[in-house]
Design a protein around this motif. Structure first.
Motif, PDB file in Angstrom:
ATOM      1  N   GLU A 191     179.855 -56.349 -34.741  1.00 38.94           N
ATOM      2  CA  GLU A 191     180.310 -56.971 -35.978  1.00 38.94           C
ATOM      3  C   GLU A 191     181.836 -57.064 -35.972  1.00 38.94           C
ATOM      4  O   GLU A 191     182.518 -56.059 -35.766  1.00 38.94           O
ATOM      5  CB  GLU A 191     179.838 -56.176 -37.187  1.00 38.94           C
ATOM      6  CG  GLU A 191     178.333 -56.177 -37.363  1.00 38.94           C
ATOM      7  CD  GLU A 191     177.891 -55.440 -38.620  1.00 38.94           C
ATOM      8  OE1 GLU A 191     177.182 -56.047 -39.441  1.00 38.94           O
ATOM      9  OE2 GLU A 191     178.232 -54.257 -38.763  1.00 38.94           O
ATOM     10  N   THR A 192     182.344 -58.253 -36.199  1.00 37.81           N
ATOM     11  CA  THR A 192     183.792 -58.453 -36.331  1.00 37.81           C
ATOM     12  C   THR A 192     184.053 -59.205 -37.638  1.00 37.81           C
ATOM     13  O   THR A 192     183.171 -59.887 -38.175  1.00 37.81           O
ATOM     14  CB  THR A 192     184.360 -59.271 -35.163  1.00 37.81           C
ATOM     15  OG1 THR A 192     183.815 -60.610 -35.222  1.00 37.81           O
ATOM     16  CG2 THR A 192     184.002 -58.633 -33.824  1.00 37.81           C
ATOM     17  N   TYR A 193     185.279 -59.105 -38.115  1.00 34.86           N
ATOM     18  CA  TYR A 193     185.633 -59.795 -39.350  1.00 34.86           C
ATOM     19  C   TYR A 193     185.502 -61.307 -39.193  1.00 34.86           C
ATOM     20  O   TYR A 193     184.963 -61.983 -40.068  1.00 34.86           O
ATOM     21  CB  TYR A 193     187.058 -59.432 -39.768  1.00 34.86           C
ATOM     22  CG  TYR A 193     187.516 -60.185 -40.996  1.00 34.86           C
ATOM     23  CD1 TYR A 193     187.067 -59.829 -42.272  1.00 34.86           C
ATOM     24  CD2 TYR A 193     188.369 -61.285 -40.879  1.00 34.86           C
ATOM     25  CE1 TYR A 193     187.474 -60.536 -43.397  1.00 34.86           C
ATOM     26  CE2 TYR A 193     188.779 -61.991 -41.993  1.00 34.86           C
ATOM     27  CZ  TYR A 193     188.320 -61.614 -43.246  1.00 34.86           C
ATOM     28  OH  TYR A 193     188.708 -62.325 -44.358  1.00 34.86           O
ATOM     29  N   ASP A 194     185.991 -61.837 -38.064  1.00 34.90           N
ATOM     30  CA  ASP A 194     185.921 -63.288 -37.854  1.00 34.90           C
ATOM     31  C   ASP A 194     184.478 -63.784 -37.838  1.00 34.90           C
ATOM     32  O   ASP A 194     184.156 -64.830 -38.411  1.00 34.90           O
ATOM     33  CB  ASP A 194     186.606 -63.664 -36.541  1.00 34.90           C
ATOM     34  CG  ASP A 194     188.124 -63.579 -36.634  1.00 34.90           C
ATOM     35  OD1 ASP A 194     188.638 -63.524 -37.764  1.00 34.90           O
ATOM     36  OD2 ASP A 194     188.774 -63.553 -35.580  1.00 34.90           O
ATOM     37  N   ALA A 195     183.584 -63.028 -37.181  1.00 39.59           N
ATOM     38  CA  ALA A 195     182.179 -63.428 -37.140  1.00 39.59           C
ATOM     39  C   ALA A 195     181.530 -63.309 -38.512  1.00 39.59           C
ATOM     40  O   ALA A 195     180.705 -64.145 -38.899  1.00 39.59           O
ATOM     41  CB  ALA A 195     181.419 -62.577 -36.127  1.00 39.59           C
ATOM     42  N   ALA A 196     181.912 -62.275 -39.262  1.00 41.99           N
ATOM     43  CA  ALA A 196     181.366 -62.096 -40.607  1.00 41.99           C
ATOM     44  C   ALA A 196     181.788 -63.249 -41.515  1.00 41.99           C
ATOM     45  O   ALA A 196     180.974 -63.803 -42.268  1.00 41.99           O
ATOM     46  CB  ALA A 196     181.827 -60.767 -41.192  1.00 41.99           C
ATOM     47  N   LYS A 197     183.066 -63.611 -41.438  1.00 41.32           N
ATOM     48  CA  LYS A 197     183.567 -64.722 -42.254  1.00 41.32           C
ATOM     49  C   LYS A 197     182.879 -66.029 -41.895  1.00 41.32           C
ATOM     50  O   LYS A 197     182.460 -66.793 -42.780  1.00 41.32           O
ATOM     51  CB  LYS A 197     185.078 -64.848 -42.079  1.00 41.32           C
ATOM     52  CG  LYS A 197     185.721 -65.888 -42.979  1.00 41.32           C
ATOM     53  CD  LYS A 197     187.226 -65.878 -42.816  1.00 41.32           C
ATOM     54  CE  LYS A 197     187.885 -66.911 -43.731  1.00 41.32           C
ATOM     55  NZ  LYS A 197     189.364 -66.901 -43.582  1.00 41.32           N
ATOM     56  N   LYS A 198     182.732 -66.273 -40.588  1.00 43.06           N
ATOM     57  CA  LYS A 198     182.036 -67.480 -40.135  1.00 43.06           C
ATOM     58  C   LYS A 198     180.583 -67.475 -40.611  1.00 43.06           C
ATOM     59  O   LYS A 198     180.042 -68.525 -40.974  1.00 43.06           O
ATOM     60  CB  LYS A 198     182.093 -67.584 -38.610  1.00 43.06           C
ATOM     61  CG  LYS A 198     181.413 -68.825 -38.054  1.00 43.06           C
ATOM     62  CD  LYS A 198     181.498 -68.888 -36.540  1.00 43.06           C
ATOM     63  CE  LYS A 198     180.754 -70.094 -35.987  1.00 43.06           C
ATOM     64  NZ  LYS A 198     180.809 -70.147 -34.503  1.00 43.06           N
ATOM     65  N   GLY A 199     179.972 -66.306 -40.628  1.00 38.91           N
ATOM     66  CA  GLY A 199     178.595 -66.197 -41.104  1.00 38.91           C
ATOM     67  C   GLY A 199     178.445 -66.646 -42.545  1.00 38.91           C
ATOM     68  O   GLY A 199     177.526 -67.405 -42.888  1.00 38.91           O
ATOM     69  N   LEU A 200     179.361 -66.190 -43.408  1.00 35.27           N
ATOM     70  CA  LEU A 200     179.285 -66.589 -44.814  1.00 35.27           C
ATOM     71  C   LEU A 200     179.627 -68.067 -44.992  1.00 35.27           C
ATOM     72  O   LEU A 200     178.995 -68.763 -45.797  1.00 35.27           O
ATOM     73  CB  LEU A 200     180.225 -65.728 -45.661  1.00 35.27           C
ATOM     74  CG  LEU A 200     179.913 -64.231 -45.746  1.00 35.27           C
ATOM     75  CD1 LEU A 200     180.818 -63.571 -46.779  1.00 35.27           C
ATOM     76  CD2 LEU A 200     178.451 -63.977 -46.093  1.00 35.27           C
TER      77      LEU A 200
END
Length: 312
Positions: free
Chosen positions: A140-149
């Motif tokens: 889990e990374t912040y960039d991937a989390a943001k892209k997910g949302l």
């Protein structure tokens, strides 16, 4: 790329499938077209979308057309809406399938797909063991989390908003949001968060935005676990829970439409590194079943295993 499709309003029902070039989306396109529905298959990549179109045409499914769509790009969404309005004047079925896992993968989906190593590793594993395997192969990374949302919630929402006028122009407009059992509220360990997301009579779209902003802030600060957000695949779970809540809000606001969510199952797709238990064909069948429910049926519901189920 446009095909030779009848444009007469009464010719057949018109469906749009996002993320339609592979996996569940491609199978949904195939099954809808097999039911006599004119399908607009959308994908971000023109080459892959065109290849998917040809694959369906080779099966004798002629009433399929491809249109580029990046659900995170407002201009791309607008071009699709303009095409649909000019070509058909309405939209009967919108299936929001495009999604992102919200994580970075230790091995690429293409490398894992059908690989001997993966098949050997997964052999004999049950669902929980396969999910543990998937978790070990992601981070889990912040960039991937943001892209997910941005993809799973905001992208899908913006597509819906742009196509609502065309759906309302249908005599039986339907929206099917491909969700997940990972979006169920049981994964939220903060009871206040859980109750707020469940109480859709009071929940607003603005408040949903605030909650998603709060999640990203907590995630970036390393506080998501302490604040009671879901653990493991957190961004995917939060995004799908938000989409479930939005779907229920929309169902109440648009009583002439059918707006439902469906969990297709744990499917062998790129998002799961092909670790699922069901085939894309089986998962698509669960989605199409909801899309083709009899007119005037339930709205604002969640379906799992082909049956209406709880959002909690």
């Amino acid at each position: 790329m446009e095909g030779a499709i009848s444009t007469s309003p009464g010719a057949s029902r018109i469906a749009v499938v996002t993320g339609g070039n592979k996996g569940i989306g491609l199978e949904v396109c195939r099954q809808l077209a097999g039911n006599g529905i004119t399908v607009v298959l959308t994908a971000r990549d023109e080459t892959r979308g065109a290849a998917a179109l040809e694959e369906l045409r080779a099966l004798g499914l002629s009433d399929v057309v491809f249109h580029l769509l990046d659900i995170t790009d407002a201009s791309s969404i607008a071009r699709l809406a303009g095409f649909l309005k000019a070509r058909f004047g309405r939209l009967d079925i919108l299936i929001n399938n495009a999604a992102f896992g919200g994580v970075e993968y230790a091995r690429g989906p293409a490398a894992a797909a059908g690989s001997v190593t993966s098949e050997e590793e997964l052999s004999g594993m049950d669902r929980d063991q396969r999910l543990e395997w998937l978790w070990r192969n992601t981070r889990e990374t912040y960039d991937a989390a943001k892209k997910g949302l941005l993809t799973n919630y905001y992208g899908t929402k913006h597509v819906i908003e742009a196509l609502l006028p065309l759906l309302r122009a249908s005599s039986d407009g339907r929206i099917v949001n491909v969700s997940s059992d990972f979006g169920l509220l049981r994964f939220f360990r903060n009871e206040e968060l859980k109750q707020e997301l469940h109480n859709v009579e009071k929940l607003t779209e603005g408040r949903l935005d605030e909650l998603l902003d709060a999640f990203l802030e907590d995630f970036e600060a390393g506080e998501a676990d302490a604040r009671g957000w879901p653990a493991a695949f957190a961004a995917y779970k939060v995004g799908k829970a938000a989409m479930n809540a939005y779907s229920r809000i929309l169902a109440a606001e648009q009583p002439t439409l059918r707006v439902n969510c469906v969990h297709p199952g744990y499917i062998k797709t790129d998002i799961t590194l092909r670790s699922g238990l069901l085939t894309p064909e089986e998962g698509a069948g669960n989605v199409v079943k909801v899309a083709l429910l009899p007119g005037g049926g339930v709205t604002g519901a969640f379906f799992e295993d082909g049956q209406e189920a709880s959002f909690v």
